[in-house]
Design an enzyme around this catalytic site. Structure first.
Site, PDB file in Angstrom:
ATOM      1  N   PRO A   1       4.919   1.855   5.824  1.00 38.29           N
ATOM      2  CA  PRO A   1       5.827   0.703   5.842  1.00 38.29           C
ATOM      3  C   PRO A   1       7.298   1.095   6.013  1.00 38.29           C
ATOM      4  O   PRO A   1       8.051   0.388   6.685  1.00 38.29           O
ATOM      5  CB  PRO A   1       5.583   0.031   4.488  1.00 38.29           C
ATOM      6  CG  PRO A   1       4.178   0.396   4.151  1.00 38.29           C
ATOM      7  CD  PRO A   1       3.999   1.788   4.669  1.00 38.29           C
TER       8      PRO A   1
ATOM      9  N   GLY B   1       0.833  -1.198   0.000  1.00 41.46           N
ATOM     10  CA  GLY B   1       0.000   0.000   0.000  1.00 41.46           C
ATOM     11  C   GLY B   1       0.861   1.238   0.000  1.00 41.46           C
ATOM     12  O   GLY B   1       1.991   1.235  -0.489  1.00 41.46           O
ATOM     13  N   CYS B   2       0.328   2.329   0.528  1.00 37.34           N
ATOM     14  CA  CYS B   2       1.079   3.589   0.612  1.00 37.34           C
ATOM     15  C   CYS B   2       2.417   3.348   1.296  1.00 37.34           C
ATOM     16  O   CYS B   2       2.475   2.731   2.361  1.00 37.34           O
ATOM     17  CB  CYS B   2       0.266   4.625   1.375  1.00 37.34           C
ATOM     18  SG  CYS B   2       1.141   6.182   1.634  1.00 37.34           S
ATOM     19  N   PHE B   3       3.500   3.834   0.704  1.00 36.68           N
ATOM     20  CA  PHE B   3       4.832   3.456   1.200  1.00 36.68           C
ATOM     21  C   PHE B   3       5.317   4.238   2.412  1.00 36.68           C
ATOM     22  O   PHE B   3       6.324   3.883   3.016  1.00 36.68           O
ATOM     23  CB  PHE B   3       5.886   3.511   0.093  1.00 36.68           C
ATOM     24  CG  PHE B   3       5.933   4.743  -0.777  1.00 36.68           C
ATOM     25  CD1 PHE B   3       5.509   5.988  -0.336  1.00 36.68           C
ATOM     26  CD2 PHE B   3       6.433   4.654  -2.085  1.00 36.68           C
ATOM     27  CE1 PHE B   3       5.581   7.110  -1.147  1.00 36.68           C
ATOM     28  CE2 PHE B   3       6.509   5.774  -2.908  1.00 36.68           C
ATOM     29  CZ  PHE B   3       6.083   6.995  -2.429  1.00 36.68           C
TER      30      PHE B   3
END
Length: 216
Positions: A24, A19-21
């Site tokens: 993470p 998903g959106c980096f």
């Protein structure tokens, strides 16, 4: 040597999408054993992707880690336990995908073994794609260490150590502080870890003093 004293020659690299980096990168950056984090675009064929023109690439995080401290199994357990590995066809193209990109057969086998184990534990299939790594395109500076950069005093203090955006992006300390800024770690744990880094004692003390001086 990296800024925490690790010999970079012994590191392994893993590239993944969940998903959106932004989050993470902070999550993995908080883990002892992860030496460098950076976000970018991978998995597709577009030659010069950007955040606004990503083409068929996905948002990904690339990690350099010390396999003597952190195993593939531990990294992948963190990966699957911190996102919903469902790939929704057509949602923003391929920008957000559950994705693992392998560099060689050994890495591919490690990914597939871990996936099978996690599917057995969770009792359901995981839609994570496991595909060959064909390149990584570094994202724009504003996306690197995104949460850390929301704290101007932290960036000002780090500018005493790192004279360029590249040095900041590649810094282990910045990766840890990005995790702290997002809430994945706390300052006392980080200070204890820095105290164990294989650095000259004066350098270690300097990093500890700098972290203590940051105003959050």
């Amino acid at each position: 040597m990296n800024d925490n004293g690790t010999d970079v020659a012994k590191l392994s690299t893993i590239t993944l999408g969940m998903g959106c980096f932004w989050s993470p990168e902070a999550l993995f950056g908080s883990l002892p054993g992860v030496i460098r984090t950076r976000v970018g675009y991978a998995g597709g064929t577009t030659e010069h992707p950007t955040y606004r023109e990503m083409g068929d690439h996905s948002e990904t995080v690339e990690l350099d880690f010390d396999p003597e401290i952190l195993s593939y199994e531990a990294l992948l357990e963190t990966f699957w336990n911190h996102h919903n590995p469902i790939n929704i066809n057509g949602y923003k193209g391929r920008q957000y995908q559950s994705l693992l990109l392998f560099r060689d057969r050994q890495q591919e086998e490690a990914f597939r073994r871990a996936k099978e184990r996690m599917e057995a534990e969770k009792g359901r299939p995981l839609e994570t794609e496991i595909v060959p790594f064909r390149g990584f395109h570094l994202a724009e500076p504003r996306h690197q260490k995104y949460y850390l950069k929301r704290y101007p005093d932290a960036i000002a203090k780090l500018s005493e150590l790192y004279s360029s955006e590249e040095e900041l992006t590649n810094s282990t300390l910045a990766a840890r502080l990005n995790g702290l800024a997002k809430g994945f770690a706390n300052r006392e744990r980080l200070l204890r870890e820095i105290g164990q880094w294989p650095l000259d004692p004066a350098a270690r003390d300097g990093l500890i003093a700098l972290v203590r001086r940051i105003r959050w």
